[in-house]
Design a protein around this motif. Structure first.
Motif, mmCIF file in Angstrom:
data_model
loop_
_atom_site.group_PDB
_atom_site.id
_atom_site.type_symbol
_atom_site.label_atom_id
_atom_site.label_comp_id
_atom_site.label_asym_id
_atom_site.label_seq_id
_atom_site.Cartn_x
_atom_site.Cartn_y
_atom_site.Cartn_z
ATOM 1 N N THR A 1 27.433 32.753 44.433
ATOM 2 C CA THR A 1 28.175 33.511 43.919
ATOM 3 C C THR A 1 27.829 35.066 43.362
ATOM 4 O OG1 THR A 1 29.222 32.924 40.997
ATOM 5 C CG2 THR A 1 30.401 32.171 43.784
ATOM 6 N N HIS A 2 28.843 36.442 43.332
ATOM 7 C CA HIS A 2 27.733 37.778 42.999
ATOM 8 C C HIS A 2 28.390 37.777 41.438
ATOM 9 C CE1 HIS A 2 27.664 39.189 47.507
ATOM 10 N NE2 HIS A 2 26.544 38.346 47.002
ATOM 11 N N GLU A 11 36.745 39.516 40.855
ATOM 12 C CA GLU A 11 37.289 39.339 42.175
ATOM 13 C C GLU A 11 38.412 39.976 41.589
ATOM 14 O OE1 GLU A 11 36.936 36.003 44.580
ATOM 15 O OE2 GLU A 11 34.918 35.889 43.860
ATOM 16 N N GLU A 59 41.067 39.915 43.912
ATOM 17 C CA GLU A 59 42.393 39.032 43.498
ATOM 18 C C GLU A 59 42.537 38.161 43.373
ATOM 19 O OE1 GLU A 59 39.560 39.128 45.322
ATOM 20 O OE2 GLU A 59 39.539 40.128 47.613
#
Length: 372
Positions: A125-126, A130, A132
């Protein structure tokens, strides 16, 4: 002068009511359910089970809720509850080679038999928040892929190395009755099974720091991750009336095998050494740190000089337990009125004997008055 504190019981009762109120939070927001905590905060629940030494996701979720998310407090609650449970039997050693694998990676072999299985991981993952996460956005189901042809056969990497005699033999102390840290006080020197129990119950952050220190030169650990595997294993007990082992359930565990530097002698050909970590749930960072520290603590087995903190068995094992550490640190905030008065009186006598006459003490934030 200090005076005796009055009304302590009423104050404590009010503190408990305030705690319950803060725990509940905004009444316009639905209360967290145990299934929500166990399902959506699963890694926190796994840590509570691992360091609380009790595999029960629902009970661990209850402890997380009661502690308002303070995981060490939740671990303390689980440990306390565990002491009330009867002990019926000891299980057989779990067989991690027969694990129903959810995640399995190796940093030593790319094309490892059984294949690399990434599973649920943050590794790629970055590390960006997020948007969301601010709402209950729908989550797409993972794509279905056919497993590798040899997925049913996933030998441990250390077993592959062992077949070529390239790594030290496994099973130190095999066949002996294991010690039980929950019933037997820790004594030094500790057997490896006792050390592994202490590390499995130890604080993840403490072990992570020690494991990191070994990689920076404070210890003789220069490892490769032979394998990390996460999944469910069967738990079996021997029942005398049946005459064969009976499966009583499954538990999810994380196992880490570290492949470390060579060892050997004139009589024994050089071989890799190993460090081992095994914990409840999906806790690969904890399992990795545990395996690094396990290898560092085995210095005597390889005639290595103990010079680093991670190699000091008494230092590591006596301080890795977060429940004990919490109790010793947090007791400082409890009343120490009598002790402090004794120290204060002693200090006044020492100053008087030394002929101290200064009325103020200069500090970086101005003069502080000394009452005599």
């Amino acid at each position: 002068m200090y005076v005796a504190v009055k009304g302590g019981e009423a104050a404590i009762a009010n503190a408990h009511r305030l705690l319950a109120d803060r725990r509940r939070g905004d009444r316009s927001v639905p209360a967290l359910t145990l299934s929500q905590i166990a399902g959506q905060l699963a890694l926190a629940v796994d840590r509570v089970m691992a360091e609380g030494s009790l595999y029960d996701p629902e009970l661990a979720a209850m402890a997380v809720r009661q502690s308002r998310g303070d995981l060490i407090e939740a671990i303390f609650l689980i440990r306390a509850y565990r002491t009330t449970l009867p002990r019926f039997a000891a299980t057989r050693p779990i067989d991690t080679a027969a694990m129903v694998i959810e995640r399995r990676i190796s940093a030593t072999y790319k094309d490892v038999p059984g294949g690399q299985v990434l599973g649920p991981t943050f590794d790629y993952t970055h590390r960006l928040i997020e948007p969301e996460m601010a709402e209950d956005a729908p989550v797409a189901a993972p794509a279905r892929r056919d497993p590798p042809e040899d997925a049913g056969h996933a030998p441990r990497v250390t077993d592959i190395l062992g077949d070529e005699a390239l790594i030290e033999a496994d099973g130190e102390g095999k066949g002996a009755e294991p010690a039980d840290l929950t019933r037997t006080p820790l004594a030094f020197p500790a057997s490896r099974d006792l050390r592994l129990q202490a590390l499995a119950r130890g604080d993840e952050g403490f072990l992570l720091g020690l494991g990191y220190s070994t990689q920076r030169g404070f210890g003789r650990t220069h490892p490769f991750v032979g394998e990390i595997r996460i999944g469910e294993v069967e738990v079996e007990v021997d029942l005398p009336e049946f005459g064969f082992p009976v499966v009583i359930g499954r538990v999810r565990v994380t196992e880490c095998q570290m492949v470390s530097q060579f060892t050997g002698s004139k009589a024994v050909a050089p071989k890799f050494s190993r460090g081992y970590g095994l914990v409840f749930g999906q806790l690969e960072r904890k399992a990795m740190a545990m395996s690094l520290v396990d290898r560092a603590l085995r210095a005597d087995a390889f005639d290595e000089e103990r010079r680093a903190p991670a190699q000091d068995e008494e230092f590591v094992l006596a301080h890795c337990d977060n429940v004990q550490a919490t109790g010793f640190v947090e007791h400082l905030k409890l009343p120490h009125y009598v002790d402090f008065q004794a120290e204060l009186e002693l200090l006044r006598k020492m100053r008087k004997a030394a002929g101290a006459t200064d009325e103020t003490v200069s500090g970086s934030k101005g003069d502080v008055e000394v009452v005599q």
